[in-house]
Design a protein around this motif. Structure first.
Motif, PDB file in Angstrom:
ATOM      1  N   ARG A  52      37.577  44.001  42.304  1.00 28.11           N
ATOM      2  CA  ARG A  52      37.078  42.831  42.073  1.00 28.11           C
ATOM      3  C   ARG A  52      35.473  43.288  41.305  1.00 28.11           C
ATOM      4  O   ARG A  52      35.515  43.197  40.375  1.00 28.11           O
ATOM      5  N   LEU A  56      37.945  45.528  37.931  1.00 23.72           N
ATOM      6  CA  LEU A  56      39.790  45.270  37.625  1.00 23.72           C
ATOM      7  C   LEU A  56      39.891  43.957  38.248  1.00 23.72           C
ATOM      8  O   LEU A  56      39.797  42.468  38.429  1.00 23.72           O
ATOM      9  N   PRO A  59      45.152  40.045  37.834  1.00 24.90           N
ATOM     10  CA  PRO A  59      46.767  40.949  37.959  1.00 24.90           C
ATOM     11  C   PRO A  59      46.916  42.557  38.029  1.00 24.90           C
ATOM     12  O   PRO A  59      47.647  42.759  38.742  1.00 24.90           O
ATOM     13  N   GLU A  60      45.788  43.089  37.890  1.00 22.37           N
ATOM     14  CA  GLU A  60      45.428  44.063  37.997  1.00 22.37           C
ATOM     15  C   GLU A  60      46.014  44.484  39.506  1.00 22.37           C
ATOM     16  O   GLU A  60      46.508  45.682  40.259  1.00 22.37           O
ATOM     17  N   ARG A  63      48.674  43.977  41.466  1.00 26.53           N
ATOM     18  CA  ARG A  63      50.136  45.619  40.767  1.00 26.53           C
ATOM     19  C   ARG A  63      49.736  46.373  41.898  1.00 26.53           C
ATOM     20  O   ARG A  63      50.280  47.348  42.395  1.00 26.53           O
ATOM     21  N   VAL A  64      47.755  46.660  41.721  1.00 22.91           N
ATOM     22  CA  VAL A  64      47.639  47.969  43.285  1.00 22.91           C
ATOM     23  C   VAL A  64      48.018  47.265  43.944  1.00 22.91           C
ATOM     24  O   VAL A  64      48.278  48.646  45.391  1.00 22.91           O
ATOM     25  N   ALA A  70      49.854  52.494  42.171  1.00 19.20           N
ATOM     26  CA  ALA A  70      49.705  52.006  40.678  1.00 19.20           C
ATOM     27  C   ALA A  70      47.587  52.191  40.638  1.00 19.20           C
ATOM     28  O   ALA A  70      47.363  52.205  39.223  1.00 19.20           O
ATOM     29  N   ASP A  73      46.322  54.688  37.867  1.00 19.46           N
ATOM     30  CA  ASP A  73      45.910  54.417  36.479  1.00 19.46           C
ATOM     31  C   ASP A  73      45.291  53.036  35.806  1.00 19.46           C
ATOM     32  O   ASP A  73      44.874  53.257  34.886  1.00 19.46           O
ATOM     33  N   ALA A  74      45.354  52.109  37.311  1.00 14.53           N
ATOM     34  CA  ALA A  74      44.311  50.896  36.732  1.00 14.53           C
ATOM     35  C   ALA A  74      42.573  51.384  36.660  1.00 14.53           C
ATOM     36  O   ALA A  74      42.100  51.570  35.530  1.00 14.53           O
ATOM     37  N   GLY A  77      42.366  52.779  32.842  1.00 15.90           N
ATOM     38  CA  GLY A  77      42.646  52.298  32.255  1.00 15.90           C
ATOM     39  C   GLY A  77      41.251  51.869  32.579  1.00 15.90           C
ATOM     40  O   GLY A  77      40.721  50.968  31.052  1.00 15.90           O
ATOM     41  N   ARG A  78      40.721  51.073  33.308  1.00  9.73           N
ATOM     42  CA  ARG A  78      39.526  50.539  33.631  1.00  9.73           C
ATOM     43  C   ARG A  78      38.336  51.286  33.081  1.00  9.73           C
ATOM     44  O   ARG A  78      37.226  50.558  32.171  1.00  9.73           O
ATOM     45  N   ARG A  81      38.465  50.968  28.868  1.00  8.24           N
ATOM     46  CA  ARG A  81      37.854  49.624  28.705  1.00  8.24           C
ATOM     47  C   ARG A  81      36.763  49.977  29.072  1.00  8.24           C
ATOM     48  O   ARG A  81      35.894  49.462  28.061  1.00  8.24           O
TER      49      ARG A  81
END
Length: 296
Positions: A52, A56, A59-60, A63-64, A70, A73-74, A77-78, A81
């Protein structure tokens, strides 16, 4: 719950939130209905807080925690962004500096220009301009090549001057098409010939001329000029002769001009990267110098 919160250094409210979100499963309930947690809850709570803290979303994080592979990928993606957010902030910072640097008389005009551009800025209007400017029925591969070479790349960390140059460029290509110099220039429509042959040759000629522009060499005849003239001759199905070169020089001098577009593009891209417009002007100057000499 209170004991776990105390050991982790968080509030009971935070533990309850993560529990209710499904991130921190309970091991059971006491006889009095209090939530109980297993021995791994403290480490899991620490991992949740770390994820956090990286920004993230819940929900992400879930998933991790649920998938071992995961995390990569997280993180990727972060980072994407954050990159987008930084691009917006850098643009806004440079735009604000541009407003701060100018006098009160210029401020309203600059604010209008800046407000007309999306954040983060997009070059879509410039690409549309070129698709209208080019001859109809030009092969898609050539349209893509011309657009790619003519639409400047936006800097990752723009200066106030670059922001101003792009907003003016955006205003130029978005203005009504008048061809009078007071709006967007009229589209370029070469008379007759085969435009696909012409643009294929022009792209090659500009590439040959660019190293000479980078080296700041004066316009002169040579391979780049021969390729340039040949493109026009072949597109019109004629031979490259001295008479053709003299006529071509006169024709090009009267062609529609988009000098302002190339000036602003150069301000945006910097002097180290010659524009197609600069290459075209260099070649036209070389042709004019060659054809001005008396035949000997």
């Amino acid at each position: 719950m209170g004991e776990l919160a105390e050991r982790a250094g968080v509030t009971v409210k935070a533990v309850r939130f993560y529990s209710d979100s499904g991130l921190l499963p309970e091991a059971g309930r006491s006889a009095g209905g209090h939530r109980r947690y297993g021995p791994g809850a403290l480490d899991r709570l620490g991992l949740i807080r770390s994820l956090r803290a990286l920004g993230l979303p819940v929900p992400e994080v879930g998933r991790v925690l649920g998938q071992e592979d995961a995390l990569a990928d997280a993180v990727a993606g972060r980072l994407r962004r954050i990159g987008s957010q930084l691009a917006v902030l850098r643009w806004q910072e440079a735009a604000l500096q541009s407003l701060q640097e100018c006098g009160p008389g210029e401020r309203a005009e600059r604010l209008r220009l800046i407000g007309a551009v999306s954040v983060p800025p997009s070059t879509a209007a410039l690409a549309r301009f070129w698709r209208r400017w080019l001859p109809p029925r030009l092969p898609a591969r050539l349209v893509a090549a011309v657009v790619d070479g003519a639409v400047p790349r936006l800097p990752d960390d723009p200066t106030p001057a670059q922001v101003l140059a792009f907003t003016r460029l955006h205003a130029l290509v978005s203005a009504p098409c008048t061809g009078t110099g007071h709006g967007q220039p009229a589209a370029h429509r070469p008379d007759g010939g085969r435009p696909e042959v012409l643009y294929d040759g022009l792209i090659e000629a500009y590439a040959l001329a660019s190293p000479r522009l980078r080296a700041r060499r004066a316009p002169r005849e040579g391979e780049a000029l021969d390729c340039f003239v040949s493109a026009y001759a072949r597109s019109r199905g004629t031979r490259d002769t001295p008479a053709f070169r003299r006529g071509l020089s006169r024709t090009l001098a009267a062609d529609p001009r988009i000098d302002r577009y190339w000036e602003l593009t150069a301000e945006l891209s910097g002097p180290s990267e010659p524009t197609a417009g600069a290459a075209h002007d260099w070649l036209c100057a070389a042709l004019a110098a060659q054809t001005a000499r008396p035949a000997g």
